[in-house]
Design a protein around this motif. Sequence first.
Motif, PDB file in Angstrom:
ATOM      1  N   ASP A   1      -3.915   2.229   1.300  1.00  0.00           N
ATOM      2  CA  ASP A   1      -3.245   3.525   1.304  1.00  0.00           C
ATOM      3  C   ASP A   1      -4.199   4.609   1.799  1.00  0.00           C
ATOM      4  O   ASP A   1      -5.397   4.403   1.963  1.00  0.00           O
ATOM      5  CB  ASP A   1      -2.665   3.860  -0.082  1.00  0.00           C
ATOM      6  CG  ASP A   1      -3.708   3.921  -1.163  1.00  0.00           C
ATOM      7  OD1 ASP A   1      -4.713   4.640  -0.980  1.00  0.00           O
ATOM      8  OD2 ASP A   1      -3.526   3.250  -2.199  1.00  0.00           O
ATOM      9  N   TYR A   2      -3.632   5.792   2.000  1.00  0.00           N
ATOM     10  CA  TYR A   2      -4.337   6.900   2.663  1.00  0.00           C
ATOM     11  C   TYR A   2      -5.587   7.326   1.906  1.00  0.00           C
ATOM     12  O   TYR A   2      -6.587   7.719   2.493  1.00  0.00           O
ATOM     13  CB  TYR A   2      -3.383   8.088   2.806  1.00  0.00           C
ATOM     14  CG  TYR A   2      -3.919   9.233   3.617  1.00  0.00           C
ATOM     15  CD1 TYR A   2      -3.979   9.157   5.013  1.00  0.00           C
ATOM     16  CD2 TYR A   2      -4.361  10.402   3.001  1.00  0.00           C
ATOM     17  CE1 TYR A   2      -4.468  10.207   5.765  1.00  0.00           C
ATOM     18  CE2 TYR A   2      -4.852  11.464   3.750  1.00  0.00           C
ATOM     19  CZ  TYR A   2      -4.900  11.360   5.125  1.00  0.00           C
ATOM     20  OH  TYR A   2      -5.392  12.400   5.869  1.00  0.00           O
ATOM     21  N   ASP A   3      -5.541   7.264   0.566  1.00  0.00           N
ATOM     22  CA  ASP A   3      -6.640   7.758  -0.264  1.00  0.00           C
ATOM     23  C   ASP A   3      -7.710   6.710  -0.547  1.00  0.00           C
ATOM     24  O   ASP A   3      -8.682   6.991  -1.248  1.00  0.00           O
ATOM     25  CB  ASP A   3      -6.096   8.283  -1.598  1.00  0.00           C
ATOM     26  CG  ASP A   3      -5.205   9.502  -1.400  1.00  0.00           C
ATOM     27  OD1 ASP A   3      -5.511  10.307  -0.502  1.00  0.00           O
ATOM     28  OD2 ASP A   3      -4.219   9.647  -2.133  1.00  0.00           O
ATOM     29  N   SER A   4      -7.543   5.506  -0.047  1.00  0.00           N
ATOM     30  CA  SER A   4      -8.513   4.449  -0.329  1.00  0.00           C
ATOM     31  C   SER A   4      -9.860   4.750   0.323  1.00  0.00           C
ATOM     32  O   SER A   4      -9.926   5.292   1.427  1.00  0.00           O
ATOM     33  CB  SER A   4      -7.998   3.096   0.174  1.00  0.00           C
ATOM     34  OG  SER A   4      -6.856   2.703  -0.527  1.00  0.00           O
ATOM     35  N   ASP A   5     -10.917   4.397  -0.370  1.00  0.00           N
ATOM     36  CA  ASP A   5     -12.274   4.595   0.143  1.00  0.00           C
ATOM     37  C   ASP A   5     -12.680   3.329   0.892  1.00  0.00           C
ATOM     38  O   ASP A   5     -13.169   2.371   0.298  1.00  0.00           O
ATOM     39  CB  ASP A   5     -13.224   4.879  -1.022  1.00  0.00           C
ATOM     40  CG  ASP A   5     -14.632   5.229  -0.544  1.00  0.00           C
ATOM     41  OD1 ASP A   5     -14.777   5.547   0.653  1.00  0.00           O
ATOM     42  OD2 ASP A   5     -15.563   5.182  -1.361  1.00  0.00           O
ATOM     43  N   ILE A   6     -12.462   3.323   2.194  1.00  0.00           N
ATOM     44  CA  ILE A   6     -12.695   2.128   3.005  1.00  0.00           C
ATOM     45  C   ILE A   6     -14.057   2.218   3.681  1.00  0.00           C
ATOM     46  O   ILE A   6     -14.339   3.166   4.414  1.00  0.00           O
ATOM     47  CB  ILE A   6     -11.594   1.966   4.078  1.00  0.00           C
ATOM     48  CG1 ILE A   6     -10.221   1.950   3.431  1.00  0.00           C
ATOM     49  CG2 ILE A   6     -11.829   0.703   4.893  1.00  0.00           C
ATOM     50  CD1 ILE A   6     -10.015   0.820   2.464  1.00  0.00           C
ATOM     51  N   LEU A   7     -14.904   1.230   3.441  1.00  0.00           N
ATOM     52  CA  LEU A   7     -16.197   1.147   4.106  1.00  0.00           C
ATOM     53  C   LEU A   7     -16.025   0.522   5.489  1.00  0.00           C
ATOM     54  O   LEU A   7     -15.047  -0.193   5.733  1.00  0.00           O
ATOM     55  CB  LEU A   7     -17.159   0.314   3.268  1.00  0.00           C
ATOM     56  CG  LEU A   7     -17.487   0.867   1.866  1.00  0.00           C
ATOM     57  CD1 LEU A   7     -18.325  -0.128   1.094  1.00  0.00           C
ATOM     58  CD2 LEU A   7     -18.198   2.209   1.972  1.00  0.00           C
ATOM     59  N   PRO A   8     -16.968   0.766   6.406  1.00  0.00           N
ATOM     60  CA  PRO A   8     -16.829   0.249   7.777  1.00  0.00           C
ATOM     61  C   PRO A   8     -16.626  -1.262   7.861  1.00  0.00           C
ATOM     62  O   PRO A   8     -15.935  -1.747   8.755  1.00  0.00           O
ATOM     63  CB  PRO A   8     -18.150   0.664   8.435  1.00  0.00           C
ATOM     64  CG  PRO A   8     -18.586   1.866   7.665  1.00  0.00           C
ATOM     65  CD  PRO A   8     -18.153   1.615   6.244  1.00  0.00           C
ATOM     66  N   ASN A   9     -17.216  -2.011   6.934  1.00  0.00           N
ATOM     67  CA  ASN A   9     -17.119  -3.474   7.032  1.00  0.00           C
ATOM     68  C   ASN A   9     -16.077  -4.067   6.088  1.00  0.00           C
ATOM     69  O   ASN A   9     -16.042  -5.284   5.897  1.00  0.00           O
ATOM     70  CB  ASN A   9     -18.477  -4.110   6.753  1.00  0.00           C
ATOM     71  CG  ASN A   9     -18.928  -3.921   5.305  1.00  0.00           C
ATOM     72  OD1 ASN A   9     -18.466  -2.999   4.636  1.00  0.00           O
ATOM     73  ND2 ASN A   9     -19.809  -4.785   4.836  1.00  0.00           N
ATOM     74  N   THR A  10     -15.219  -3.218   5.502  1.00  0.00           N
ATOM     75  CA  THR A  10     -14.235  -3.710   4.538  1.00  0.00           C
ATOM     76  C   THR A  10     -13.316  -4.764   5.157  1.00  0.00           C
ATOM     77  O   THR A  10     -13.067  -5.808   4.553  1.00  0.00           O
ATOM     78  CB  THR A  10     -13.390  -2.555   3.979  1.00  0.00           C
ATOM     79  OG1 THR A  10     -14.247  -1.656   3.269  1.00  0.00           O
ATOM     80  CG2 THR A  10     -12.319  -3.072   3.030  1.00  0.00           C
ATOM     81  N   VAL A  11     -12.801  -4.483   6.353  1.00  0.00           N
ATOM     82  CA  VAL A  11     -11.900  -5.429   7.004  1.00  0.00           C
ATOM     83  C   VAL A  11     -12.619  -6.743   7.273  1.00  0.00           C
ATOM     84  O   VAL A  11     -12.058  -7.823   7.038  1.00  0.00           O
ATOM     85  CB  VAL A  11     -11.318  -4.846   8.303  1.00  0.00           C
ATOM     86  CG1 VAL A  11     -10.497  -5.905   9.040  1.00  0.00           C
ATOM     87  CG2 VAL A  11     -10.447  -3.632   8.002  1.00  0.00           C
TER      88      VAL A  11
ATOM     89  N   ALA B   1       0.873  -1.172   0.000  1.00  0.00           N
ATOM     90  CA  ALA B   1       0.000   0.000   0.000  1.00  0.00           C
ATOM     91  C   ALA B   1       0.910   1.222   0.000  1.00  0.00           C
ATOM     92  O   ALA B   1       1.861   1.292   0.790  1.00  0.00           O
ATOM     93  CB  ALA B   1      -0.901   0.001   1.226  1.00  0.00           C
ATOM     94  N   VAL B   2       0.651   2.194  -0.882  1.00  0.00           N
ATOM     95  CA  VAL B   2       1.595   3.295  -1.090  1.00  0.00           C
ATOM     96  C   VAL B   2       0.886   4.644  -1.029  1.00  0.00           C
ATOM     97  O   VAL B   2      -0.126   4.867  -1.702  1.00  0.00           O
ATOM     98  CB  VAL B   2       2.303   3.170  -2.460  1.00  0.00           C
ATOM     99  CG1 VAL B   2       3.359   4.268  -2.611  1.00  0.00           C
ATOM    100  CG2 VAL B   2       2.941   1.795  -2.615  1.00  0.00           C
TER     101      VAL B   2
END
Length: 223
Positions: free
Chosen positions: A180-190, A26-27
């Motif tokens: 990475d910092y700019d990724s659009d992560i949803l609450p349940n992604t992990v 991740a960059v």
Amino acid sequence: MRILVVEDEHRIANSIKKGLEQENYAVDVAYNGDDGYDLAATEDYDSIILDLMLPGMDGVKIIESLRKEKIHTPILVLTAKGQIQDKIKGLDSGADDYLTKPFSFEELLARIRALMRRPKIAVDEVLAVADLTLNPKTFEVKRAGKDVLLSNKEFALLEFLLRNKTRIMTKDQIIGHVWDYDSDILPNTVEVYIRNLRNKIDLPFHNKKPLIQTIRGFGYKIG
């Protein structure tokens, strides 16, 4: 694993980012010294690739400031300044390695891997727990001797868990190292990716003990 690239030449910075992402890192990228220092001082990185000649805060000042703040993230200096005096200045300021431009991307990768083998992240060449193994160089994952096929993000998540196999990792820690910092992560992604991993390394081996553990209220652990 998460890497910060601080480089004002956009073509070089974007080329490094693309190459590292193809290797499952991740960059994040900063194109000036001030933004680079802010990210390095506030985010948790496994390694930093840093140019010395930057607009705003220069590379040496960034290194010195980070070390004064007791931030010991491994730093690889990447610069066109190849004189011995420049190398000495960069290393003496607290950098861990030095690579001059033009450079081979393969050598850059090898140096990053070497930095990550140092005590801060202390890793073996092949990561393992029980009968599960992961080879960061060849991207091979096996359980009980059988190949396990993972996507890039699944591989990165499993690698992060294995590198921290004695620790409980929170969702925030996982997001901070795998995306990475700019990724659009949803609450349940992990949760989705943890479930994907379980479907590949635990469920098919029903006669084996499950390796991925959910520690309710805290996070996840492998072991």
